[in-house]
Design an enzyme around this catalytic site. Sequence first.
Site, PDB file in Angstrom:
ATOM      1  N   MET A 272       0.944  -1.544   0.210  1.00 23.89           N
ATOM      2  CA  MET A 272       0.157  -0.289  -0.178  1.00 23.89           C
ATOM      3  C   MET A 272       0.989   1.168  -0.238  1.00 23.89           C
ATOM      4  SD  MET A 272      -3.594  -0.865   0.569  1.00 23.89           S
ATOM      5  CE  MET A 272      -3.997  -1.888   1.041  1.00 23.89           C
ATOM      6  N   CYS A 273       1.928   1.049  -0.310  1.00 17.94           N
ATOM      7  CA  CYS A 273       2.693   2.409  -0.459  1.00 17.94           C
ATOM      8  C   CYS A 273       3.333   2.984   0.901  1.00 17.94           C
ATOM      9  CB  CYS A 273       2.504   3.316  -0.593  1.00 17.94           C
ATOM     10  SG  CYS A 273       1.381   2.671  -1.886  1.00 17.94           S
ATOM     11  N   ARG A 274       5.035   3.578   0.850  1.00 17.75           N
ATOM     12  CA  ARG A 274       4.928   3.885   2.802  1.00 17.75           C
ATOM     13  C   ARG A 274       5.252   5.044   1.702  1.00 17.75           C
ATOM     14  NH1 ARG A 274       4.199   1.330   6.284  1.00 17.75           N
ATOM     15  NH2 ARG A 274       2.020   2.186   5.448  1.00 17.75           N
TER      16      ARG A 274
END
Lengths: 289, 289, 289, 289
Positions: free
Chosen positions: B1-3
């Site tokens: 989910m991204c960082r």
Amino acid sequence: MCRWMGWSGQPLVVEELLFKPQHGLVDQSLHSRLGVERTNGDGFGLGWYGAGDGPGVYHSVAPAWGDVNLRELAAHIESPLFLAHVRATTGTAIQQTNCHPFRHGRWLFVHNGLIEGFEAMRRELLLAVEPDLFAGIKGSTDSELLFHLALGYGLEQDPVGAMELAIGLVEATALRYGVENAVQASVGVSDGERLWAFRYSTEGRSRTLFVSADASAVRQLHPENERLQGLRDEDRLVVSEPLADLEGVWQEIPESTVLVVQPGDDVQLPFRPHHEPAQSNGTPARLSG
Amino acid sequence: MCRWMGWSGQPLVVEELLFKPQHGLVDQSLHSRLGVERTNGDGFGLGWYGAGDGPGVYHSVAPAWGDVNLRELAAHIESPLFLAHVRATTGTAIQQTNCHPFRHGRWLFVHNGLIEGFEAMRRELLLAVEPDLFAGIKGSTDSELLFHLALGYGLEQDPVGAMELAIGLVEATALRYGVENAVQASVGVSDGERLWAFRYSTEGRSRTLFVSADASAVRQLHPENERLQGLRDEDRLVVSEPLADLEGVWQEIPESTVLVVQPGDDVQLPFRPHHEPAQSNGTPARLSG
Amino acid sequence: MCRWMGWSGQPLVVEELLFKPQHGLVDQSLHSRLGVERTNGDGFGLGWYGAGDGPGVYHSVAPAWGDVNLRELAAHIESPLFLAHVRATTGTAIQQTNCHPFRHGRWLFVHNGLIEGFEAMRRELLLAVEPDLFAGIKGSTDSELLFHLALGYGLEQDPVGAMELAIGLVEATALRYGVENAVQASVGVSDGERLWAFRYSTEGRSRTLFVSADASAVRQLHPENERLQGLRDEDRLVVSEPLADLEGVWQEIPESTVLVVQPGDDVQLPFRPHHEPAQSNGTPARLSG
Amino acid sequence: MCRWMGWSGQPLVVEELLFKPQHGLVDQSLHSRLGVERTNGDGFGLGWYGAGDGPGVYHSVAPAWGDVNLRELAAHIESPLFLAHVRATTGTAIQQTNCHPFRHGRWLFVHNGLIEGFEAMRRELLLAVEPDLFAGIKGSTDSELLFHLALGYGLEQDPVGAMELAIGLVEATALRYGVENAVQASVGVSDGERLWAFRYSTEGRSRTLFVSADASAVRQLHPENERLQGLRDEDRLVVSEPLADLEGVWQEIPESTVLVVQPGDDVQLPFRPHHEPAQSNGTPARLSG
């Protein structure tokens, strides 16, 4: 502005037409002679019917002339019907989702040309796409949008009629935006059985499009090639540019015409885009299920 | 989910925060600890303010851990304010036009999270984007669309108010589609002077987001690093995950809160998305020029 | 066969020379006028001195004309000395490790040209590279190998002498393989302070190479550009092809000559490759530490 | 450290084994359970025998889980014998020329493992490659070099004997460099008729390698899959990790063993690398033509 090629006939290893002929499509990617741009280095696509369900598609953002995977696939994929496309972007991003052929179910679509004033009209044309086809648009090109407009007009039931309505809608929209010669379209469409080759432009000065005269034409391309010498009478090759300068082999597809390559006799039909005003609910007339 | 990670403060060579810290963002691309997905290998982006007009943006579809160009740029770009993002796609294509940060004029935007049910709502939400902002949407992500909704609501004048309206619109639309917990959003926004860090989710269980307590926190990250020892009091680092386990250094940004990192005292404000019904002309209220 | 450009002088945002001039390097990637190949679409590289330790390098396998990241970096990287290169492969793979500039410590190296018969000689030439420099060869090009031969001959102490020995070795090796005109070499080398521009070919018919006459030449390129109007007298631009048709601005670097752009007066020296037979231990004479 | 899979048997559309099984190879690229590294995101390769001359090869630097072309090819390429490989680099560049399978004529080669101390030994091992095989080395991996050493020792005539000599040479070289446990090697080799699966490490603690017990094992993988229910008794699947937790289906290939999957009964042979000192001319003994 892109170059494309379509083959319909006896199963061929793709490289027989993509790499081996003099001035084949991959050579055209580097040295186009008849296109608006000499270089078509903004991506490549191959769609083919063969093993597995429906057509397979290979999309690459590397220039065709240097794509090692393309050379491999062309040498090891055999197909009785395939479409190949080299891209020269008219402004939209160089990414796989913008590479042709576009696919919907069993259908493939390639386009050489453009919609003038597309950036300004894009929002309005997107709205004109059938809502349940909207999610199928993965990229940002005019070509993919035109395909989905045509799908909404029933391309799967009547490709010629649907393309006439789709291009007609674009032309009508463009006129409202003050764009007179909106559409340049050399288009290839297939369902795996037949191959439609459209040549049309609003201004009546379309990009070139040629079809091989008959099987003997292709045989002459490679007199030394045993496979090609065994071609069937129905084998046909459609190309943006002739593969080589074999006099008498290549027939130009006339302006405002669609050629239907199919089992039995092929036919050429007039292609006359026209606009049907939208229905009261604000969406275009729809033929597809 | 991204960082993602945001830096505001004294000019730093980007690698000081991207590669050198223990469990920095690039390490998080391979071994995320707090994210929904451990691997964030579907693209990388860096946006920075420095030489040239407006922010520069580097977008790559290669995983951050193996991108040689990223390592070079991080070692040779110096900036007082930058945003970096590693992507794990929730379904949309892996392509540069889908990489964060997104940019509009002097503004950058990064997003960790998603809009539930986005594919079904995408057409309707696209229509809600201001027509003259529409051409700025180059990719197909929920994040870029959310950014452009907010731009239409006046993000450049009032980032917090515009984001409240944009997320409010998405939530209201989602409810009509039967989606209850529509938005997960840890968002970073900057104009080059200030950095807004939003933490919000419809269900009130948001992705983690942390800010460095004060300059001393960052100094402790690298006691051996002369540059970092000279940090100013206003230097701030915002991260999806703490860079290392330095107790007491990282402050969690609370639920439904936006932190504004700015010259002078930073502030934390409540963040309360809400929906303003569309005006009679069918387009959302508009604040921007 | 590649095109390259080198700038030495006042810090410039790279795009001022890469994108903005008429017929700049990126335009040459698509429409080279003086090169053997019109298209240089097999990769791009930029090496620059600026922030961070040593030169930064950006290598891309995308054609320069369509590389969005290149456009971004060019617009936001400022440097007093940089080398840019567009590649047309002479057979080796299109991959980042084959993109110029090559780097060793503070040194950068770009090459336009080729070693005839390289594939046959590659093993032997690789063996001639100093063993402790061998691990620095990451790709498979003749250019990178030539650079490492020269490093072994002491390029860091005496660039001209080392290049004479390196090319001399290649020529001597080629003669044993029956290749007469082995080397075509327009080469740029820099340590961040000086810029060496070599023009040489075994047959004495070298690729073109030009240098701007003096600062006034560059000022004339962009009379409307405030930054360029402020150029210093020592600013110099070296190019494979003139950027535009400004009569009197571009001076051809003569055959078998190396131009040294440096603080104070630049100098032109004769360039005379020659071969020193290997020592009894089978490795070439070595000057470097 | 890479994961690989080999299929020999009835022609299958590749996705049947690559994508459809629970914990198939593409899932292993993201979530390896038994490997040293959980993530194998540094490239993918597929080699297959089918249409066209010799095996086709597809190499990609994109992570397998996100490679759209891979999904397409897997769904539309049918083959009776193929090798697939996901890569986690041990230091060498992420580029197509470093992707497995490597190919020489009709032969394919995949490797999971590494040569310890490779960078220091690379030059010497390269020299040990037969000079007329040298030009076949396109990348920079230990794996490709090992393959070419074995080719020089006669892999095409005696794969097991040649691999014993090649690994023996590496081990002997490593000892001189002070490296004790030099080789970790789970290797797959094929000529399109047979498939050799080697499991070996100098220290006797090799990476896992499994073979399907018999056709019934694969049938149980997909009881709902008509194609798989029709598998022949000779169908065999070799995998770095079991595809799913079907008890009793997967047989571990023992340490220091090579499994030969072939028409008729498969055989397991001991695998005992050993070193033959070089001949007086300084090159290794050579069996191949």
